[in-house]
Design a protein around this motif. Structure first.
Motif: not given
Length: 71
Positions: A9-10, A17-21, A39-47
């Protein structure tokens, strides 16, 4: 079939990480699809959602400047 890697999660909450993707996207439509999927996969985590948003904004600026597949 999709491959799921065990990423901490870190690391997912790191903009880099996301910029590379997102740098794999060659046009704005592809970028929007990649962001929507993330966002669909990770919407539950605000960070993580915040990191995705920041990376999207940076990638859009890079595309406007004509920078593609930078490291």
């Amino acid at each position: 079939m999709s491959v799921q890697l065990n990423i901490s999660a870190e690391e997912l909450s790191d903009k880099g990480h996301w910029l590379r993707k997102f740098r794999k996207a060659k046009n704005i439509n592809t970028l929007q699809l990649m962001v929507s999927n993330a966002i669909d996969r990770h919407y539950k985590s605000p960070a993580i959602a915040a990191a995705i948003y920041l990376a999207e904004c940076q990638r859009e600026r890079e595309m406007e400047q004509g920078r593609f597949l930078d490291r």
